[in-house]
Motif scaffolding. Structure first.
Motif, PDB file in Angstrom:
ATOM      1  N   ILE A 128      34.613  43.548  43.346  1.00 28.83           N
ATOM      2  CA  ILE A 128      35.404  42.948  42.268  1.00 28.83           C
ATOM      3  C   ILE A 128      34.472  41.997  41.535  1.00 28.83           C
ATOM      4  O   ILE A 128      33.828  41.143  42.151  1.00 28.83           O
ATOM      5  N   VAL A 129      34.392  42.169  40.225  1.00 27.34           N
ATOM      6  CA  VAL A 129      33.529  41.339  39.389  1.00 27.34           C
ATOM      7  C   VAL A 129      34.419  40.507  38.475  1.00 27.34           C
ATOM      8  O   VAL A 129      35.319  41.039  37.817  1.00 27.34           O
ATOM      9  N   GLY A 130      34.180  39.201  38.450  1.00 25.90           N
ATOM     10  CA  GLY A 130      34.996  38.283  37.666  1.00 25.90           C
ATOM     11  C   GLY A 130      34.702  38.340  36.175  1.00 25.90           C
ATOM     12  O   GLY A 130      33.886  39.127  35.703  1.00 25.90           O
ATOM     13  N   GLN A 131      35.374  37.472  35.452  1.00 19.75           N
ATOM     14  CA  GLN A 131      35.295  37.455  33.994  1.00 19.75           C
ATOM     15  C   GLN A 131      33.902  37.169  33.466  1.00 19.75           C
ATOM     16  O   GLN A 131      33.528  37.648  32.404  1.00 19.75           O
ATOM     17  N   GLN A 132      33.121  36.380  34.178  1.00 16.16           N
ATOM     18  CA  GLN A 132      31.774  36.047  33.723  1.00 16.16           C
ATOM     19  C   GLN A 132      30.709  36.878  34.438  1.00 16.16           C
ATOM     20  O   GLN A 132      29.598  36.415  34.661  1.00 16.16           O
ATOM     21  N   ASP A 133      31.054  38.102  34.799  1.00 17.95           N
ATOM     22  CA  ASP A 133      30.142  39.071  35.420  1.00 17.95           C
ATOM     23  C   ASP A 133      29.578  38.630  36.769  1.00 17.95           C
ATOM     24  O   ASP A 133      28.521  39.087  37.178  1.00 17.95           O
TER      25      ASP A 133
ATOM     26  N   ALA B 200      39.197  41.068  35.179  1.00 18.70           N
ATOM     27  CA  ALA B 200      38.435  41.283  36.412  1.00 18.70           C
ATOM     28  C   ALA B 200      38.183  42.780  36.510  1.00 18.70           C
ATOM     29  O   ALA B 200      39.054  43.587  36.198  1.00 18.70           O
ATOM     30  N   ARG B 201      36.969  43.152  36.889  1.00 15.36           N
ATOM     31  CA  ARG B 201      36.621  44.569  37.006  1.00 15.36           C
ATOM     32  C   ARG B 201      36.543  44.956  38.466  1.00 15.36           C
ATOM     33  O   ARG B 201      35.875  44.292  39.243  1.00 15.36           O
ATOM     34  N   PHE B 202      37.241  46.034  38.823  1.00 12.75           N
ATOM     35  CA  PHE B 202      37.205  46.593  40.171  1.00 12.75           C
ATOM     36  C   PHE B 202      36.305  47.813  40.091  1.00 12.75           C
ATOM     37  O   PHE B 202      36.558  48.715  39.297  1.00 12.75           O
TER      38      PHE B 202
ATOM     39  N   PHE C 252      45.020  27.042  44.693  1.00 15.57           N
ATOM     40  CA  PHE C 252      43.765  26.520  45.224  1.00 15.57           C
ATOM     41  C   PHE C 252      42.600  27.493  45.037  1.00 15.57           C
ATOM     42  O   PHE C 252      41.477  27.201  45.425  1.00 15.57           O
ATOM     43  N   HIS C 253      42.873  28.647  44.457  1.00 17.29           N
ATOM     44  CA  HIS C 253      41.823  29.640  44.222  1.00 17.29           C
ATOM     45  C   HIS C 253      41.453  29.624  42.739  1.00 17.29           C
ATOM     46  O   HIS C 253      42.282  29.897  41.877  1.00 17.29           O
ATOM     47  N   GLY C 254      40.204  29.310  42.441  1.00 13.40           N
ATOM     48  CA  GLY C 254      39.742  29.293  41.055  1.00 13.40           C
ATOM     49  C   GLY C 254      39.432  30.699  40.566  1.00 13.40           C
ATOM     50  O   GLY C 254      39.160  31.604  41.369  1.00 13.40           O
ATOM     51  N   PRO C 255      39.446  30.930  39.256  1.00 13.76           N
ATOM     52  CA  PRO C 255      39.211  32.274  38.716  1.00 13.76           C
ATOM     53  C   PRO C 255      37.806  32.813  38.985  1.00 13.76           C
ATOM     54  O   PRO C 255      37.602  34.016  38.981  1.00 13.76           O
TER      55      PRO C 255
END
Length: 136
Positions: free
Chosen positions: A10-15, A78-80, A111-114
């Motif tokens: 899983i890759v977040g919004q900022q790669d 988010a990219r899976f 409590f979980h940040g993006p």
């Protein structure tokens, strides 16, 4: 003896990768680095493909030798990514749908940040269990 390839990320919004697992078990380090490289290299192809369709499931977005990268993009960008050696498209789509539900349960936690890595052991266990059930 040929081994199966099944790596999920899983890759977040900022790669940045926020979760990664090799679903076929531990591999030698060189193979792990190659799988990471192939998945990261496919991010540009995913960014291009996500603008050509309204569907979150992008199907096959990239290939490397006999390996296929299949992707799913969440509404929050988010990219899976799933690196595999030729799984059934319907089972991959079902896997992404089930993992997305688990992912949503993690990110709605205040409590979980993006951009935080997913380190929840229960999430990891359920992803592996889903892979075994849905992808074989």
């Amino acid at each position: 003896m040929a081994t199966s390839t099944l790596t999920f990320m899983i890759v977040g919004q900022q790669d940045q990768p926020i979760y990664e697992v090799d679903l076929t078990g531990p591999k030698e380090q060189q193979a792990q680095y190659l799988h990471q490289f192939v998945l990261h290299a496919s991010l540009d192809a995913i960014d291009d493909a996500m603008w050509t369709t309204k569907e979150p499931f992008l199907k096959t977005v990239d290939r490397f030798n006999n390996l296929i990268v299949t992707a799913f993009v969440s509404p929050g960008s988010a990219r899976f990514l799933l690196l595999h050696d030729g799984r059934n498209e319907d089972s991959v789509k079902a896997f992404f749908g089930e993992v997305y539900e688990l992912y949503v349960r993690i990110v709605i936690n205040p409590f979980h940040g993006p951009t935080s890595k997913i380190t929840n052991k229960e999430f990891d266990r359920k992803v592996k269990q889903l892979a075994k059930k849905v992808l074989g």
